[in-house]
Design a protein around this motif. Structure first.
Motif, short mmCIF file in Angstrom:
data_model
loop_
_atom_site.label_atom_id
_atom_site.label_comp_id
_atom_site.label_asym_id
_atom_site.label_seq_id
_atom_site.Cartn_x
_atom_site.Cartn_y
_atom_site.Cartn_z
N MET A 141 -83.57 -40.97 -20.70
CA MET A 141 -83.77 -42.25 -21.39
C MET A 141 -83.96 -42.03 -22.89
SD MET A 141 -83.33 -44.40 -19.02
CE MET A 141 -83.65 -45.84 -20.03
N ARG A 152 -89.07 -48.21 -21.85
CA ARG A 152 -88.39 -48.58 -20.61
C ARG A 152 -89.06 -47.98 -19.37
NH1 ARG A 152 -83.55 -50.86 -22.13
NH2 ARG A 152 -82.87 -50.34 -24.25
N ASN A 202 -89.15 -51.04 -13.74
CA ASN A 202 -89.81 -51.44 -14.98
C ASN A 202 -90.59 -52.74 -14.81
OD1 ASN A 202 -90.47 -52.22 -17.61
ND2 ASN A 202 -88.54 -51.47 -18.45
N ALA A 208 -87.46 -54.59 -22.98
CA ALA A 208 -86.52 -53.90 -23.86
C ALA A 208 -85.13 -54.53 -23.74
CB ALA A 208 -86.45 -52.43 -23.50
#
Length: 247
Positions: A141, A152, A202, A208
């Motif tokens: 990520m 995230r 998440n 995000a």
């Protein structure tokens, strides 16, 4: 002087939605269950080893699973009540939390209210995915957005912090231990699907922006950079188990 409010890291609405989505996904053939099944098996072994026979039990977030040896059982999913406030229906002889406490904003308060919800001599157990988890996913990520990575992935609790939190919550007798589950993946997408199946996606309050196509390809490629000769990336899940007794 009143204490400052804890930072709002997680979104209760996203947390509840993630859990309900996982419940729906669990009805599909082949849905991932390895984390929640490991937690349930571990709780069952501990109940047997300690020879517990609780009259009143609260199971928080079991995603349809159960535990042996329990008589009167109340089930609760995220959103059924606010774990950061006094628990309803108390006192309980036994409380088990399957991952739910990992995404509350005020974990010290939740553990305090869990202890207060126990009858004298009662036992609380909470399992959550700990800080030693998903190292390959985290690296990937960051590689997708090297200049300004958006949040995230969740912050995770480690063994030392969990021990301090139990003591802060007023447990005078407690144990924290951890173990690892290793799972091999041939693609990032399969890992993400497994996380969603088990309500491990998440749930951050700050949403995000979606990854663009180029960034998504970068994260997929970065994930596979750590593949072995068979093209598999071994991802580790650290499972922390917190056990506390109300003296």
């Amino acid at each position: 002087m009143s204490s400052p409010a804890p930072p709002r890291i997680f979104s209760p609405a996203r947390r509840e939605a993630s859990w309900h989505r996982a419940e729906r996904r669990q009805r599909r053939e082949g849905a991932a269950r390895f984390v929640i099944e490991d937690m349930a098996e571990d709780f069952a072994e501990r109940i047997g080893f300690m020879q517990l026979a609780p009259e009143r039990a609260l199971l928080m977030g079991s995603l349809g699973g159960g535990l042996p040896g329990l008589k009167e059982v109340t089930r609760a999913a995220p959103g059924d009540f606010d774990e950061e406030l006094p628990f309803p229906g108390r006192p309980y002889d036994f409380i088990a939390s399957f991952e739910t406490l990992a995404t509350v904003n005020d974990l010290p308060a939740a553990l305090l209210h869990m202890r207060c919800a126990l009858a004298e001599g009662g036992v609380a157990m909470a399992s959550l995915v700990g800080a030693g988890s998903l190292a390959n996913l985290r690296r990937a990520m960051i590689a997708a957005e090297p200049e300004r990575p958006a949040p995230r992935m969740h912050p995770l609790v480690d063994n030392r912090a969990a021990t301090a939190l139990l003591e802060r919550a007023g447990f005078r007798r407690f144990v924290v231990d951890s173990r690892e589950l290793s799972v091999a993946y041939r693609s990032l997408d399969r890992l993400v699907a497994d996380l969603r199946d088990q309500a491990l996606g998440n749930q951050l309050a700050r949403v995000a922006p979606p990854l663009g196509r180029a960034a998504l390809e970068r994260v997929r490629a970065a994930f596979l950079d750590h593949a072995d000769e068979q093209g598999r990336v071994v991802e580790k899940f650290e499972i922390l188990t917190l056990t506390g007794w109300k003296a």
